[in-house]
Write an enzyme that holds these catalytic residues in place. Structure first.
Site, PDB file in Angstrom:
ATOM      1  N   SER A 126      -2.295   5.085 -13.911  1.00 37.16           N
ATOM      2  CA  SER A 126      -3.219   4.828 -15.038  1.00 37.16           C
ATOM      3  C   SER A 126      -3.666   3.368 -15.184  1.00 37.16           C
ATOM      4  O   SER A 126      -4.437   3.070 -16.098  1.00 37.16           O
ATOM      5  CB  SER A 126      -2.635   5.299 -16.388  1.00 37.16           C
ATOM      6  OG  SER A 126      -2.668   6.696 -16.502  1.00 37.16           O
ATOM      7  N   THR A 127      -3.205   2.480 -14.308  1.00 37.58           N
ATOM      8  CA  THR A 127      -3.554   1.061 -14.509  1.00 37.58           C
ATOM      9  C   THR A 127      -4.816   0.628 -13.762  1.00 37.58           C
ATOM     10  O   THR A 127      -5.187  -0.543 -13.807  1.00 37.58           O
ATOM     11  CB  THR A 127      -2.403   0.124 -14.080  1.00 37.58           C
ATOM     12  OG1 THR A 127      -2.234   0.224 -12.662  1.00 37.58           O
ATOM     13  CG2 THR A 127      -1.111   0.469 -14.791  1.00 37.58           C
ATOM     14  N   GLY A 128      -5.464   1.562 -13.065  1.00 36.74           N
ATOM     15  CA  GLY A 128      -6.695   1.221 -12.348  1.00 36.74           C
ATOM     16  C   GLY A 128      -7.893   1.652 -13.164  1.00 36.74           C
ATOM     17  O   GLY A 128      -8.144   1.140 -14.252  1.00 36.74           O
ATOM     18  N   VAL A 129      -8.601   2.638 -12.637  1.00 36.81           N
ATOM     19  CA  VAL A 129      -9.786   3.174 -13.296  1.00 36.81           C
ATOM     20  C   VAL A 129      -9.465   3.652 -14.724  1.00 36.81           C
ATOM     21  O   VAL A 129     -10.305   3.572 -15.617  1.00 36.81           O
ATOM     22  CB  VAL A 129     -10.362   4.341 -12.457  1.00 36.81           C
ATOM     23  CG1 VAL A 129     -11.523   5.019 -13.167  1.00 36.81           C
ATOM     24  CG2 VAL A 129     -10.817   3.838 -11.104  1.00 36.81           C
ATOM     25  N   ASP A 172       0.853  -1.187   0.000  1.00 39.13           N
ATOM     26  CA  ASP A 172       0.000   0.000   0.000  1.00 39.13           C
ATOM     27  C   ASP A 172       0.889   1.237   0.000  1.00 39.13           C
ATOM     28  O   ASP A 172       1.701   1.426   0.908  1.00 39.13           O
ATOM     29  CB  ASP A 172      -0.864  -0.056   1.262  1.00 39.13           C
ATOM     30  CG  ASP A 172      -1.836   1.108   1.351  1.00 39.13           C
ATOM     31  OD1 ASP A 172      -1.649   2.120   0.651  1.00 39.13           O
ATOM     32  OD2 ASP A 172      -2.778   0.994   2.154  1.00 39.13           O
ATOM     33  N   ILE A 173       0.716   2.075  -0.991  1.00 41.74           N
ATOM     34  CA  ILE A 173       1.598   3.238  -1.120  1.00 41.74           C
ATOM     35  C   ILE A 173       1.425   4.221   0.038  1.00 41.74           C
ATOM     36  O   ILE A 173       2.363   4.931   0.384  1.00 41.74           O
ATOM     37  CB  ILE A 173       1.407   3.927  -2.495  1.00 41.74           C
ATOM     38  CG1 ILE A 173       2.601   4.831  -2.791  1.00 41.74           C
ATOM     39  CG2 ILE A 173       0.094   4.668  -2.577  1.00 41.74           C
ATOM     40  CD1 ILE A 173       2.759   5.186  -4.239  1.00 41.74           C
ATOM     41  N   GLY A 193      -9.388   4.420  -5.791  1.00 41.90           N
ATOM     42  CA  GLY A 193      -8.045   3.848  -5.934  1.00 41.90           C
ATOM     43  C   GLY A 193      -7.016   4.508  -5.033  1.00 41.90           C
ATOM     44  O   GLY A 193      -7.278   4.771  -3.854  1.00 41.90           O
ATOM     45  N   VAL A 194      -5.852   4.804  -5.597  1.00 39.10           N
ATOM     46  CA  VAL A 194      -4.763   5.420  -4.837  1.00 39.10           C
ATOM     47  C   VAL A 194      -5.225   6.762  -4.253  1.00 39.10           C
ATOM     48  O   VAL A 194      -4.959   7.072  -3.088  1.00 39.10           O
ATOM     49  CB  VAL A 194      -3.539   5.660  -5.746  1.00 39.10           C
ATOM     50  CG1 VAL A 194      -2.444   6.388  -4.995  1.00 39.10           C
ATOM     51  CG2 VAL A 194      -3.007   4.340  -6.287  1.00 39.10           C
ATOM     52  N   ASP A 195      -5.896   7.536  -5.085  1.00 39.14           N
ATOM     53  CA  ASP A 195      -6.373   8.859  -4.683  1.00 39.14           C
ATOM     54  C   ASP A 195      -7.234   8.766  -3.421  1.00 39.14           C
ATOM     55  O   ASP A 195      -7.035   9.518  -2.458  1.00 39.14           O
ATOM     56  CB  ASP A 195      -7.197   9.414  -5.856  1.00 39.14           C
ATOM     57  CG  ASP A 195      -7.205  10.923  -5.905  1.00 39.14           C
ATOM     58  OD1 ASP A 195      -6.458  11.548  -5.131  1.00 39.14           O
ATOM     59  OD2 ASP A 195      -7.953  11.465  -6.730  1.00 39.14           O
TER      60      ASP A 195
HETATM   61  P1  ADP Z   1      -5.705   5.541 -12.270  1.00 36.80           P
HETATM   62  O1  ADP Z   1      -6.954   6.380 -12.210  1.00 36.80           O
HETATM   63  O2  ADP Z   1      -4.474   6.366 -12.628  1.00 36.80           O
HETATM   64  O3  ADP Z   1      -5.871   4.317 -13.098  1.00 36.80           O
HETATM   65  P2  ADP Z   1      -6.053   4.060  -9.753  1.00 36.80           P
HETATM   66  O4  ADP Z   1      -5.836   4.629  -8.398  1.00 36.80           O
HETATM   67  O5  ADP Z   1      -7.442   3.697 -10.144  1.00 36.80           O
HETATM   68  O6  ADP Z   1      -5.417   5.165 -10.752  1.00 36.80           O
HETATM   69  O7  ADP Z   1      -5.126   2.789  -9.964  1.00 36.80           O
HETATM   70  C1  ADP Z   1      -3.740   2.845 -10.175  1.00 36.80           C
HETATM   71  C2  ADP Z   1      -3.094   1.595  -9.622  1.00 36.80           C
HETATM   72  O8  ADP Z   1      -2.949   1.713  -8.224  1.00 36.80           O
HETATM   73  C3  ADP Z   1      -3.881   0.305  -9.852  1.00 36.80           C
HETATM   74  O9  ADP Z   1      -2.957  -0.688 -10.297  1.00 36.80           O
HETATM   75  C4  ADP Z   1      -4.427  -0.038  -8.469  1.00 36.80           C
HETATM   76  O10 ADP Z   1      -4.529  -1.444  -8.269  1.00 36.80           O
HETATM   77  C5  ADP Z   1      -3.359   0.521  -7.578  1.00 36.80           C
HETATM   78  N1  ADP Z   1      -3.747   0.869  -6.189  1.00 36.80           N
HETATM   79  C6  ADP Z   1      -4.979   1.066  -5.661  1.00 36.80           C
HETATM   80  N2  ADP Z   1      -4.873   1.393  -4.355  1.00 36.80           N
HETATM   81  C7  ADP Z   1      -3.544   1.407  -4.056  1.00 36.80           C
HETATM   82  C8  ADP Z   1      -2.778   1.658  -2.869  1.00 36.80           C
HETATM   83  N3  ADP Z   1      -3.358   1.968  -1.702  1.00 36.80           N
HETATM   84  N4  ADP Z   1      -1.417   1.570  -2.947  1.00 36.80           N
HETATM   85  C9  ADP Z   1      -0.800   1.263  -4.108  1.00 36.80           C
HETATM   86  N5  ADP Z   1      -1.463   1.017  -5.256  1.00 36.80           N
HETATM   87  C10 ADP Z   1      -2.819   1.082  -5.231  1.00 36.80           C
END
Ligand code: ADP
Length: 170
Positions: free
Chosen positions: A121-124, A9-10, A31-33
């Site tokens: 960019s690999t999530g949503v 987890d970042i 997601g990360v945000d």
């Molecule tokens: P984006 O909109 O740029 O695609 P996301 O946040 O939806 O961003 O996803 C980007 C990546 O981060 C995905 O691979 C997702 O699995 C991963 N991710 C989601 N939550 C966390 C976290 N807490 N720590 C690290 N990586 C995460």
């Protein structure tokens, strides 16, 4: 510069700067945000709001990066960057590379020596992991920066494997 990989987890990373995969509104998301704002507390969003009002009335453009403090996170700063939404019709690789270059440029301005990146960019935003990993690793390797460690923090085993392959490929 050293590039390291970690599955996790970042928001738990004790680094100088954590990169947030933000959206252009800078007003939070999933997601990360979502994790950054949940764990970092309201002060990050407050700073984002001020940035919107002062410099980014139309939002932070794709491929750019801007820093705030890190609130309650165990980091000093959050560097918000907006990745491109994946498109099968249009090659947006340069924008994804730009996210990494610009984040490192901001890190240099801050004097950050250790920076953690998620798989932007690999999530949503739908970017296939292998391609995103190659672009991210390539951009970080090519960057002229004083950052000493870039730590890619990958949430899933698949993302970890993609980055591991990108790292050993070149
Ligand atoms: P984006 O909109 O740029 O695609 P996301 O946040 O939806 O961003 O996803 C980007 C990546 O981060 C995905 O691979 C997702 O699995 C991963 N991710 C989601 N939550 C966390 C976290 N807490 N720590 C690290 N990586 C995460």
């Amino acid at each position: 510069m050293r590039i390291t990989l970690l599955q996790g987890d970042i928001t738990a990373q004790a680094v100088d700067a954590v990169v947030n995969a933000a959206n252009s509104s800078l007003m939070g998301g999933g997601g990360v945000d979502g994790a950054v704002h949940r764990r970092g507390g309201p002060s990050i969003l407050e700073e984002c709001r001020r940035l919107r009002a002062s410099r980014y009335g139309r939002g932070l453009p794709t491929g750019q990066a801007v820093a705030t403090t890190a609130g309650d996170l165990p980091a000093r700063w959050v560097i918000h960057t907006v990745g491109p939404v994946f498109s099968p019709e249009e090659d947006r690789s340069d924008l994804l590379a730009s996210c990494h270059r610009e984040s490192l440029r901001v890190a240099d301005e801050l004097g950050a020596a250790t920076v953690a990146f998620p798989a932007v960019s690999t999530g949503v935003f739908g970017w296939p992991l292998d391609g995103a990993a190659r672009i991210a690793v390539g951009a970080v390797r090519a960057a002229a920066t004083r950052v000493r460690e870039v730590r890619f923090v990958l949430f899933t085993p698949d993302a970890y494997t993609a980055f591991e392959q990108a790292l050993t490929a070149g």
